[in-house]
Design a protein around this motif. Structure first.
Motif, short mmCIF file in Angstrom:
data_model
loop_
_atom_site.label_atom_id
_atom_site.label_comp_id
_atom_site.label_asym_id
_atom_site.label_seq_id
_atom_site.Cartn_x
_atom_site.Cartn_y
_atom_site.Cartn_z
N SER A 11 0.85 -1.19 0.00
CA SER A 11 0.00 0.00 0.00
C SER A 11 0.89 1.23 0.00
N ASP A 12 0.26 2.40 0.06
CA ASP A 12 1.05 3.63 0.15
C ASP A 12 1.93 3.64 1.39
N ALA A 13 1.55 2.82 2.38
CA ALA A 13 2.33 2.79 3.62
C ALA A 13 3.59 1.95 3.51
N LEU A 82 14.33 -0.96 4.45
CA LEU A 82 14.60 -0.45 5.80
C LEU A 82 13.34 0.13 6.43
N THR A 83 12.49 0.77 5.63
CA THR A 83 11.21 1.25 6.16
C THR A 83 10.35 0.09 6.62
N GLN A 87 8.76 -0.74 10.29
CA GLN A 87 7.34 -1.02 10.52
C GLN A 87 7.14 -2.33 11.25
N LEU A 88 8.03 -3.28 11.00
CA LEU A 88 7.95 -4.58 11.69
C LEU A 88 8.51 -4.52 13.11
N GLY A 89 9.15 -3.41 13.44
CA GLY A 89 9.76 -3.26 14.77
C GLY A 89 11.06 -4.01 14.91
N TRP A 90 11.74 -4.22 13.80
CA TRP A 90 13.00 -4.97 13.83
C TRP A 90 14.16 -3.99 14.04
N GLY A 91 14.84 -4.11 15.14
CA GLY A 91 16.04 -3.32 15.35
C GLY A 91 17.22 -3.88 14.57
#
Length: 265
Positions: A11-13, A82-83, A87-91
């Motif tokens: 999506s746009d996100a 990387l975005t 969004q997945l909360g992966w450090g």
């Protein structure tokens, strides 16, 4: 216990993906120029989804992201991935790329060296791009629209996979790769050159090639990945061409997970 599978359309996100597993170790997996996340479908049954979480991402114009347009550049792909990790909360996470996206593993590692635990480049085009001769470029460009040319390419690089496999591969590629992105991504992979940005990266790299891959062989990896990355190692897959995840999925999964678990901290 069954391991969960999650599908998220793009999506746009952000990019779409298929997620497999619920483990604490995170792995971002990218596809090649001519296929989407489903290139890895045969591997999934052999993965340890309790120890690791895999996200099989679809780049703009592919699979779950087929409706997403863009600039179709190395920089855009790396930024999008990387975005998605954000969004997945992966450090921290591992990254896997195949063929065209082999170079993207290098770009992501250069952009975010503190976040990439390790990288696996499968039959990869490197940060130096794939400089094709005029005749080869003409042929590759013809595969954008010509199904017979695409079939010949699949057969040539597959290392001996069947005609039925090649036919199925063509059908899947045409259904899951947007026509508008095919030539721009080809131009990207043949013109890319960001070697200076990746030389000396300390990221552990596993470089995998098939011994029957006619274009991206062990000698090419010695001149590129292994010459540039001090912590790179090479694994040659026997009796295999350009698509080890489909030709020998259990073997492929075993080699991949052995490396990932060895480099998980």
């Amino acid at each position: 216990m069954k391991v969960p599978l999650e599908i998220r359309p793009g999506s746009d996100a952000g990019l779409g993906y298929v997620k497999y597993g619920n483990g604490p170790v995170h792995v971002l997996v990218m596809h090649d120029w001519l296929g989407d996340h489903a290139s890895y479908d045969a591997v999934v049954p052999w993965l340890d989804g309790h120890a690791l979480t895999y996200v099989f991402v679809d780049l703009r114009g592919y699979g779950q992201s087929i409706a997403l347009t863009g600039e179709f550049t190395v920089e855009e792909i790396a930024a999008d991935c990387l975005t998605l990790a954000d969004q997945l909360g992966w450090g921290r996470f591992h990254v896997i790329g195949h063929s065209m996206t082999g170079m993207i593993t290098q770009h992501i590692a250069a952009d975010a060296p503190s976040r990439v635990t390790s990288a696996i480049a499968v039959c990869p085009v490197s940060a130096a791009g794939n400089r094709l001769s005029p005749e080869a470029l003409t042929f590759f460009a013809s595969t954008v629209d010509d199904d017979n040319a695409l079939r010949r390419l699949f057969k040539f690089v597959s290392g001996g996979l069947s005609d039925e496999w090649a036919d199925s591969k063509v059908q899947h590629s045409r259904a899951t790769v947007a026509p508008a992105c095919r030539r721009p991504y080809l131009d990207m992979l043949v013109t890319a050159n960001f070697v200076d940005d990746v030389q000396g990266l300390a990221t552990p790299f596993l470089v995998m090639v098939g011994d029957n891959d006619p274009g991206l062989d062990a000698k090419a990896m010695q001149r590129t990945f292994l010459a540039w990355h001090p912590n790179a190692e090479l694994h040659v897959i026997p009796d295999c061409g350009h698509y080890p995840m489909q030709a020998c999925p259990r073997y492929f999964a075993t080699v991949v997970e052995r490396f990932l678990k060895r480099h998980t901290t």
